[in-house]
Write an enzyme that holds these catalytic residues in place. Structure first.
Site, short mmCIF file in Angstrom:
data_model
loop_
_atom_site.label_atom_id
_atom_site.label_comp_id
_atom_site.label_asym_id
_atom_site.label_seq_id
_atom_site.Cartn_x
_atom_site.Cartn_y
_atom_site.Cartn_z
N SER A 140 36.36 -27.73 75.73
CA SER A 140 37.15 -28.87 75.26
C SER A 140 38.62 -28.69 75.60
O SER A 140 39.04 -27.64 76.08
CB SER A 140 36.96 -28.99 73.75
OG SER A 140 37.24 -27.74 73.16
N GLY A 226 18.10 -30.24 77.33
CA GLY A 226 17.64 -29.37 76.23
C GLY A 226 16.26 -28.82 76.53
O GLY A 226 16.01 -28.30 77.62
N ASP A 256 26.47 -23.03 78.43
CA ASP A 256 27.35 -22.14 79.21
C ASP A 256 26.52 -21.20 80.08
O ASP A 256 26.89 -20.88 81.21
CB ASP A 256 28.23 -21.30 78.26
CG ASP A 256 29.18 -22.17 77.44
OD1 ASP A 256 29.54 -23.26 77.92
OD2 ASP A 256 29.54 -21.75 76.32
N1 ATP Z 1 14.93 -25.81 72.85
C1 ATP Z 1 15.01 -25.35 74.11
N2 ATP Z 1 13.93 -24.77 74.71
C2 ATP Z 1 14.00 -24.30 75.97
N3 ATP Z 1 15.12 -24.38 76.73
C3 ATP Z 1 16.20 -24.94 76.20
C4 ATP Z 1 16.23 -25.46 74.86
N4 ATP Z 1 17.48 -25.94 74.60
C5 ATP Z 1 18.20 -25.72 75.72
N5 ATP Z 1 17.44 -25.13 76.68
C6 ATP Z 1 17.85 -24.71 78.03
O1 ATP Z 1 19.28 -24.68 78.13
C7 ATP Z 1 19.72 -25.68 79.07
C8 ATP Z 1 20.99 -26.31 78.55
O2 ATP Z 1 20.73 -26.86 77.28
P1 ATP Z 1 21.33 -28.23 76.75
O3 ATP Z 1 20.79 -29.38 77.53
O4 ATP Z 1 21.09 -28.23 75.28
O5 ATP Z 1 22.88 -28.07 77.11
P2 ATP Z 1 24.17 -28.43 76.29
O6 ATP Z 1 23.91 -29.61 75.40
O7 ATP Z 1 25.27 -28.53 77.26
O8 ATP Z 1 24.32 -27.12 75.41
P3 ATP Z 1 25.60 -26.57 74.62
O9 ATP Z 1 25.42 -27.14 73.25
O10 ATP Z 1 25.42 -25.11 74.71
O11 ATP Z 1 26.82 -27.10 75.32
C9 ATP Z 1 18.55 -26.64 79.23
O12 ATP Z 1 18.59 -27.28 80.49
C10 ATP Z 1 17.35 -25.70 79.06
O13 ATP Z 1 17.11 -24.96 80.26
#
Ligand code: ATP
Ligand code: MG
Length: 317
Positions: A140, A226, A256
């Site tokens: 951020s 996710g 990250d």
């Molecule tokens: N519940 C889950 N099970 C398996 N893999 C997950 C899960 N949550 C996140 N991941 C993995 O982590 C990657 C990034 O997660 P996410 O899409 O939640 O990113 P983000 O929202 O940017 O996360 P952050 O909150 O850390 O910034 C996903 O593409 C997936 O590979």
């Protein structure tokens, strides 16, 4: 491989502890606190270290918390280029209620950056000893920093031939994309906001990402979904990569970790399809560890090879 540079404009020291029961009014006895460096780019540097890649973390620091942040990064043997600030670095607080296993995360306001300090950030990036191939801008913006400042950074980086990888949100992401970056890693919520809609199904994710590419805002868009994995889109590619099923402990640091996997893949010459699988492997491996812990390299290796075998057999062969 040239070192990868990460920029964290809003770093923190994360202080975490455990209490038996979190209840109001009474004194809560807590376990000895653990201190960890935090903030988007700093976490990417820590994750790169686990993958075996050198990086240089550029970030503003001030006061005693700033000194602690530098020491913590030194202990982890992360190269750093701190920019001294008048205000002290913030400290976030994380406490786990042992009775329920629930984690409470308290984020403090960021450390303000004066116009002179912002200028210093720009000068630091322009005068790095070696021009990197990649600059990761993640996290951020602290108070006092307008999103337009990111445009200046991106413009300077691009004029030096550096590829910018962006992982931020809201107006900062909107603004950074106006300048155009090499790779952006929004999550699905961030992409929806940019597309001006409440929700995107998987086909609409690819369409919205494709539009960013068409408009010249990014060369590659990796949208993280996710537990559903990720979708990568470039001029001539749309590819959905599922996340392997694992026992999830904490998703803190998944984003990250994924960014670290993506930039490592690109920097080591993997194809875009392989790179996004490495990103998913790193993100998912991070969810296998409790609390704020990032991933274990062994987990990344296993998940990456599984993903190649299941979804890209030619590359695994
Ligand atoms: N519940 C889950 N099970 C398996 N893999 C997950 C899960 N949550 C996140 N991941 C993995 O982590 C990657 C990034 O997660 P996410 O899409 O939640 O990113 P983000 O929202 O940017 O996360 P952050 O909150 O850390 O910034 C996903 O593409 C997936 O590979
Ligand atoms: Mg994120």
């Amino acid at each position: 491989m040239k070192p990868i540079v990460t920029l964290t404009l809003n770093p923190t020291v994360d202080k975490s502890t455990t209490a038996d029961h979190i209840i109001p009014d009474q004194k809560l006895r807590c376990a000895p606190p653990k201190f960890e460096p935090g903030g988007g780019g700093i976490n990417v540097s820590r994750a790169l270290k686990r993958l075996g890649a050198a990086s240089i973390a550029v970030f503003p620091v001030g006061g005693p918390t700033g000194t602690l942040l530098r020491e913590l990064l030194e202990q982890e043997q992360i190269q750093q280029q701190p920019i001294e600030t008048e205000s002290r670095t913030r400290e976030n607080f994380i406490v786990v209620d042992a009775s329920s296993g629930q984690q409470y995360r308290f984020g403090m306001p960021g450390t303000p950056l004066s116009p002179q300090e912002q200028q210093q950030v720009l000068i630091t990036l322009k005068s790095l000893a070696e021009v990197p191939e990649f600059l990761v801008i993640s996290g951020s913006l602290p108070p006092g920093v307008e999103p337009e400042f990111l445009m200046k950074i991106v413009r300077a980086a691009k004029s030096m031939g550096i590829k910018v990888v962006a992982d931020t949100s809201g107006p900062a992401l909107h603004q950074i994309l106006q300048e155009g970056v090499y790779l952006a890693k929004p999550n699905v919520g961030e992409l929806s906001k940019m597309a001006g809609v409440d929700e995107l199904d998987s086909e609409a994710v690819a369409q919205a990402a494709h539009q960013l590419v068409q408009e010249g805002k990014c060369t590659i868009v990796v949208t993280s979904l996710g537990p559903q994995g990720a979708c990568v889109v470039s001029q001539d590619l749309v590819d959905h990569v599922p996340a392997p099923a694992v026992k999830k402990r904490s998703t803190v640091g998944a984003g990250d970790s994924m960014v670290a996997g993506l930039v490592y893949g690109l920097a080591t010459g993997l194809s875009v399809r392989e790179t996004v699988r490495l990103g998913v492997a790193c993100g998912t491996a991070a969810t296998m560890n409790p609390g704020t812990e990032l991933f274990r390299k062994e987990d990344v290796d296993k998940l990456y090879h599984w993903l190649l075998q299941q979804t890209l057999p030619a590359a695994a062969a």
